[in-house]
Design an enzyme around this catalytic site. Structure first.
Site, mmCIF file in Angstrom:
data_model
loop_
_atom_site.group_PDB
_atom_site.id
_atom_site.type_symbol
_atom_site.label_atom_id
_atom_site.label_comp_id
_atom_site.label_asym_id
_atom_site.label_seq_id
_atom_site.Cartn_x
_atom_site.Cartn_y
_atom_site.Cartn_z
ATOM 1 N N GLY A 164 0.774 -1.230 0.000
ATOM 2 C CA GLY A 164 0.000 0.000 0.000
ATOM 3 C C GLY A 164 0.801 1.273 0.000
ATOM 4 N N TYR B 207 2.457 -1.993 -12.783
ATOM 5 C CA TYR B 207 1.068 -1.922 -13.251
ATOM 6 C C TYR B 207 0.947 -1.216 -14.603
ATOM 7 C CZ TYR B 207 0.068 -3.394 -8.506
ATOM 8 O OH TYR B 207 0.038 -4.096 -7.333
ATOM 9 N N CYS C 63 -9.136 2.350 -31.172
ATOM 10 C CA CYS C 63 -10.367 2.970 -31.663
ATOM 11 C C CYS C 63 -11.350 3.197 -30.511
ATOM 12 C CB CYS C 63 -11.002 2.097 -32.744
ATOM 13 S SG CYS C 63 -9.945 1.878 -34.186
ATOM 14 N N GLU D 127 4.514 -6.510 2.057
ATOM 15 C CA GLU D 127 4.493 -7.075 0.708
ATOM 16 C C GLU D 127 4.214 -5.940 -0.277
ATOM 17 O OE1 GLU D 127 0.087 -9.012 0.504
ATOM 18 O OE2 GLU D 127 1.556 -10.232 1.564
ATOM 19 N N CYS D 128 5.268 -5.233 -0.636
ATOM 20 C CA CYS D 128 5.163 -4.065 -1.514
ATOM 21 C C CYS D 128 5.420 -4.463 -2.961
ATOM 22 C CB CYS D 128 6.165 -2.991 -1.095
ATOM 23 S SG CYS D 128 5.785 -2.229 0.490
ATOM 24 N N GLY D 129 4.785 -3.770 -3.876
ATOM 25 C CA GLY D 129 4.996 -3.991 -5.301
ATOM 26 C C GLY D 129 5.379 -2.705 -6.000
ATOM 27 N N ARG D 130 4.392 -1.840 -6.178
ATOM 28 C CA ARG D 130 4.594 -0.577 -6.900
ATOM 29 C C ARG D 130 5.784 0.202 -6.337
ATOM 30 N NH1 ARG D 130 0.246 2.254 -9.104
ATOM 31 N NH2 ARG D 130 -1.098 0.914 -7.849
#
Length: 380
Positions: free
Chosen positions: A215, A360, A331, A253-256
């Site tokens: 987060g 992401y 389109c 548990e970090c990602g970004r």
């Protein structure tokens, strides 16, 4: 004929330096897992494997990628809708813990573990009632598909203690996403401390592990004003001193936050045109490659890389010192990467570089819409 520039570039050296600093600043008992949902590219996983405590996965596919990139790395298995096959595979692959999202899931894990003659370590993911500090995205404190309603904790704890094939190791509390305030994050962790110690007293538990989720966010509106990790970890050291001594692990548990800055999305300008008073920059690419801006409803920061070469005889329209909207080749009017951004100068043939695209971006994009070619992936 030359194809227009369209690629992701990842700086693995910069990634390693950043993650080393992040992990080194954590106090004792705190461990950093990488949330693979942010970016599961194999070169990134191999770079991260020796630096983090392990990987957090949310599918059987991510588990397979983690095992392929780093066979011995510890793995945590989360996700709100696990299949029986994924649960069985997780147990077969020896994941450290499963994060349980419902009482039915507890029963399913119990049945699969008991049939296999195994004991599954589980954390109960609880959707707390809050209130929580403000953040871009709330994962708890309101109705969501994530976690067990706090009002059902008693039933969940009883089931986890009584069902065969389970060992209740602790709790998983992940309530905010893309939080930019160290003080707010510390306030949330203090709420977790009070809540879990209250459950321990109420249910006669001693938790081994409390997983506080990820987060921690990225400030896409101002890339120079990122989450102050040093200030956060200074406060975290004081807070951890108040945690019960039997909590042997406090897991993040970090990602970004770990991988966003290491990646850029580069795409060539194909046209510059005006329509009903607005200036549009059309690029080779778009949200089918880089869905993050439309997903988060922001204008993603970019810089213009001027390219002087241009075929003789072709007109070369340009925008100078005016707001432009950057759109892709799909389109749909929703294919927008940045809106109303003032540029000094941009022309067809120039290349736009979208920074902080390492998380992401490609992972969440609808790659095959309109069947355009995929971008290159370059790992340096």
């Amino acid at each position: 004929m030359r194809e227009p520039v369209c690629r992701y570039e990842y700086d693995l050296g910069a990634l390693a330096r950043h993650v080393r600093e992040v992990v080194a600043a954590l106090p004792a008992r705190c461990r950093m897992f990488y949330a693979m949902k942010a970016n599961s590219a194999a070169p990134l996983l191999r770079t991260l494997a020796p630096l983090v405590a392990g990987f957090e996965v949310a599918s059987g596919g991510e588990l397979a990628k983690a095992r392929a990139a780093a066979p011995g790395a510890p793995v945590l298995f989360g996700g709100p809708a696990k299949t029986d096959a994924e649960i069985a595979e997780a147990l077969d692959e020896g994941v450290e813990r499963l994060h349980v999202e419902s009482i039915l899931e507890l029963h399913r894990i119990s049945a699969i573990a008991a049939r296999a003659g195994r004991v599954a370590d589980v954390l109960l993911r609880v959707n707390l009632a809050g209130p929580f500090p403000a953040a871009t995205l709330a994962m708890a404190g309101r109705p969501t598909q994530f976690g067990i309603d706090e009002r059902l904790v008693t039933e969940a704890v009883v089931a986890a203690k009584e069902l065969p094939g389970l060992r209740l190791a602790g709790f998983h509390l992940h309530s905010l996403s893309n939080n930019l305030s160290p003080e707010a994050h510390l306030e949330m962790l203090e709420l977790y401390r009070r809540t879990v110690t209250g459950w321990e007293a109420e249910f006669g538990l001693r938790c081994d592990v409390v997983n506080v989720g990820g987060g921690i966010g990225v400030n896409y509106a101002d890339l120079a004003a990122q989450f102050d990790w040093a200030r956060f970890t200074d406060g975290l050291r004081r807070l951890v001193d108040t945690f019960p001594g039997h909590w042997r692990e406090i897991d993040f548990e970090c990602g970004r936050f770990l991988v966003a800055a290491c990646g850029s999305y580069l795409t060539e300008v194909l046209d510059v045109k005006r329509n009903h008073g607005l200036c549009y920059v059309l690029v080779r690419g778009g949200t089918h490659h880089f869905r993050l801006p439309v997903s988060w409803q922001h204008s993603h920061p970019f810089t213009v890389r001027p390219v002087e070469a241009w075929p003789p005889g072709l007109p070369r329209p340009e925008a100078r010192g005016e707001p432009v909207t950057v759109v892709g080749e799909l389109c749909t009017p929703k294919d927008v990467l940045a809106r109303d951004v003032v540029v000094d100068r941009v022309r067809p043939g120039d290349v736009l570089e979208f920074a902080y695209a390492g998380a992401y971006g490609w992972e969440i994009s609808h790659h095959d819409f309109l069947s355009h070619p995929h971008p290159e992936q370059v790992f340096v």
